[in-house]
Design a protein around this motif. Structure first.
Motif: not given
Lengths: 401, 300
Positions: B66-69, B72-73, B93-96
């Motif tokens: 899961v990617c924490f905010n 993101i970069e 797994t993460d929609m990001a």
């Protein structure tokens, strides 16, 4: 002024009404189908209809959870159900399975889509994806920090719903199969057995038991963001969510009234707002569970978990529900919930008003017989009170000064 | 076509797997993936891709954290790098990931990998948004998986060997407990925990996150036979995480042998036993033939 919604849980119609009476701007409920919390009472369509009518009459909204993760066998009846929710004017659905977004469009069903916390949304890019799909609101994951909430709002301007109080999952929501594996109950379809509240033995690689005196436990303490309400309002959070569709009316009424008071106090007089420790005490006494701010201010560590059982006691603060006030005799007519006796000092609180204490100088039963104490749950009783009170005010133990 | 892929191995075992009949690898990237015996550093990615292409092996990169905010970069930078490598696909797994790939118009095939992958309708929804395949959630039965494959045009992936991940917590659950209970141990990567009622064992692994695994190893060899026999186009994953290395070689050989002779029932049973015995008979069938219940009481 930032408008912020106070969103309360309602496990049944009675709780829905209490939540709204005590100041919730919106409630979220589960129907009999397609909703997590299969063990809650949940609402029939007729009850949802009545709940929506009641809510709209009180300028409140109703959101219905359609938040199971569907399997191939689960689709039957969904379209009809969604159309029914639209027809009875539900304000939004809270869902996590994305195909519903297209289904609403294809079937021309006009229901707002709020993305459930089961989607475990923690970053702005995921939010942007949902936003493009027409999701009106995202319920952020409970692992969200101050910085991430702030950044997501700044970068996306989507409506955000943030959990401010209640139980935490130990694991990422929507990604936890502990219940499936350990009890064969599907957590993503309403069967969560709350494995993260269990106590375990723990062993090393040589199968040596490590817990001699203290069971291995993974349960988190509850979340409370009471201290951060002003900050969250200023960030632009659209909705403050209270967890607990299976909680009692006393719990819901207390939490809603405390958070309502804090939100209103801040919005009315930002410059003079001061944190009131009594609000915190009120919340703690109601739930009897320790709370922390979990992920909001820092990453949770050793102090954010429970280790010895659940460290909570049965709550006996809730003494009764006021059914009426007899102006002639200046007596409260109440339905008893927990033991109290003549001579006790009790506290009365109600929707959007200050609480006050009175000393119980006598107790009478329905036959006007004097009693020393109130010992029978649901018994109808009378106690004297000079100050007029209202139906649906609540009586509790006096615990504040 | 039925493909068999395995986790990308440590460098010293590389040659063995290059010459093996497996079709490719699933690779975890340090910082973005978890539950691999070996995580690849970003700086080594390019070289590994070149070698795999020479050997005609497929490569799937999995970004299963899961990617924490605040990450993101760095996720965006990684995806840009991956887009230049022309790997077969990225499992996410993460929609990001989906959003960045679409927004930045990156040349990456995407496979959706999530506990939410339980029905064909949402897979089809995401196919319209750019995914080309899915790795199904572990609690699906083989019947459900087959049904989903038939109801989508997406490529299906299913894990048929290895420990089953039950859940992930971002908390340091073992370290926290040791600190509280004053247990003087450095949390190592693997512990066992036991349900006090059933006495069943499960595995708990703490690294960046804390992951929970089944105590038994999934052996879906007979279900693989069924997929082949029913012409279900699929890619199966044999996962060696926490499995002894020597056992895993034999497991791969068994699945490959089955693929080469999928119609012989006796042979399949023997191969299943080979897999079982290589796992000290600590195997099970997961949910492949067992439905989970979700309504504890009928509240209709």
């Amino acid at each position: 002024m930032n408008k912020v919604e106070l969103l309360a849980p309602a496990g049944d119609l009675e709780k829905l009404k209490w939540a709204i009476m005590y100041g919730a701007d919106a409630v979220y409920i589960g129907g009999k189908k397609f909703s997590l919390r299969a063990n809650a009472t949940n609402f029939t369509i007729e009850e949802i209809k009545e709940g929506v009518k009641f809510a709209h009459e009180h300028n409140a909204k109703v959101y219905v959870t359609v938040n199971i993760i569907f399997h191939e066998e689960d689709f039957d009846g969904l379209i009809e159900y969604l159309k029914e929710l639209e027809r009875i004017k539900v304000d939004a659905i809270i869902a996590s399975d994305l195909f519903i977004i297209d289904l609403l469009k294809e079937e021309n069903i006009n229901l707002e889509f709020h993305l459930s916390t089961q989607a475990c949304t923690l970053n702005k890019e995921a939010v942007k994806f949902y936003q493009k799909e027409g999701v009106k609101r995202v319920v952020l994951a409970r692992e969200s920090s101050r910085e991430s909430i702030k950044n997501i709002i700044e970068e996306t301007n989507i409506d955000t719903e943030v959990f401010i109080h209640g139980a935490m999952c130990t694991c990422y929501s929507g990604r936890c199969m502990l219940s499936n594996y350990m009890t064969n109950r599907d957590s993503n379809r309403g069967g969560c057995a709350q494995i993260c509240r269990w106590a375990f033995d723990i062993f090393d690689e040589y199968k040596t038991k490590l817990n001699k005196n203290i069971d291995f436990s993974i349960a988190p303490k509850d979340l409370s963001l009471l201290k951060f309400i002003p900050e969250l309002i200023d960030m632009g959070v659209k909705s403050f969510k209270i967890e607990g569709r299976m909680k009692s009316i006393y719990y819901i009424a207390t939490l809603v009234s405390v958070y309502r008071r804090v939100i209103d106090r801040y919005l009315e007089e930002k410059e003079n707002y001061k944190y009131n420790k009594n609000d915190e005490i009120e919340l703690y006494r109601c739930a009897n569970r320790q709370t922390t701010d979990q992920y909001f201010d820092k990453f949770p560590g050793v102090d954010e978990q429970y280790y010895i059982g659940r460290e909570e006691n049965t709550n006996q603060d809730f003494l009764g529900v006021i059914l009426d006030y007899d102006k002639n005799t200046k007596e409260i007519i109440l339905e008893q919930r927990n033991f109290f006796k003549v001579g006790d000092i009790i506290n009365i609180f109600g929707p959007r008003k200050e609480s006050f204490n009175i000393k119980v100088s006598y107790i009478k039963d329905e036959n006007n017989e004097l009693l020393d104490c109130a010992r029978h749950p649901k018994e109808i009783l009378r106690i004297p009170c000079e100050k007029e009170v209202s139906k649906n005010d609540l009586i509790r133990v006096k615990f504040l000064g | 076509m039925n493909n068999i892929i395995i986790p990308f191995p440590e460098i010293e075992n590389f040659k063995f797997f290059m010459e093996n009949e497996i079709d490719g690898f699933i690779m975890g990237i340090d910082g973005f993936s978890e539950n691999f015996n070996y995580l690849v550093k970003e700086k080594n990615l390019k070289r590994i891709c070149e070698i795999l292409k020479e050997k005609n092996k497929k490569l799937y990169i999995t970004l299963n954290k899961v990617c924490f905010n605040d990450k993101i970069e760095s996720l965006r930078i990684l995806l840009h790098k991956i887009s230049k490598l022309h790997v077969n696909a990225v499992l996410f797994t993460d929609m990001a990931v989906l959003n960045i790939v679409n927004e930045d118009n990156l040349d990456i095939n995407l496979i959706w990998d999530n506990t939410l992958v339980t029905n064909s309708k949402t897979i089809n929804f995401l196919q319209k948004r750019g995914i080309e395949g899915f790795l199904c959630s572990f609690e699906l039965t083989i019947d459900e998986y087959i049904s989903i494959v038939k109801n989508t045009n997406c490529k299906g992936f299913i894990k048929l060997f290895g420990y089953s991940k039950m859940a992930t917590s971002s908390r340091k659950l073992v370290s926290n407990y040791f600190e509280y209970a004053k247990i003087d141990k450095n949390p190592k990567r693997k512990y066992y925990f036991k349900d006090k009622k059933s006495k069943d064992d499960y595995i708990i692994v703490e690294s960046d996150n804390t992951n929970f695994f089944s105590g038994k190893i999934l052996n879906g060899l007979l279900e693989y036979k069924r997929l082949i026999n029913e012409n279900i186009d699929t890619t199966i994953i044999l996962d060696d995480y926490l499995v002894p290395e020597s056992s895993f070689y034999n497991v791969i050989e068994a699945f490959v042998a089955l693929r080469n002779s999928p119609n012989d029932e006796d042979f399949a049973q023997k191969l299943k036993m080979v897999v079982d015995s290589n796992c000290y008979n600590n195997t099970y069938n997961g949910f492949l033939n067992k439905k989970t219940i979700f309504k504890v009481k009928n509240n209709e």
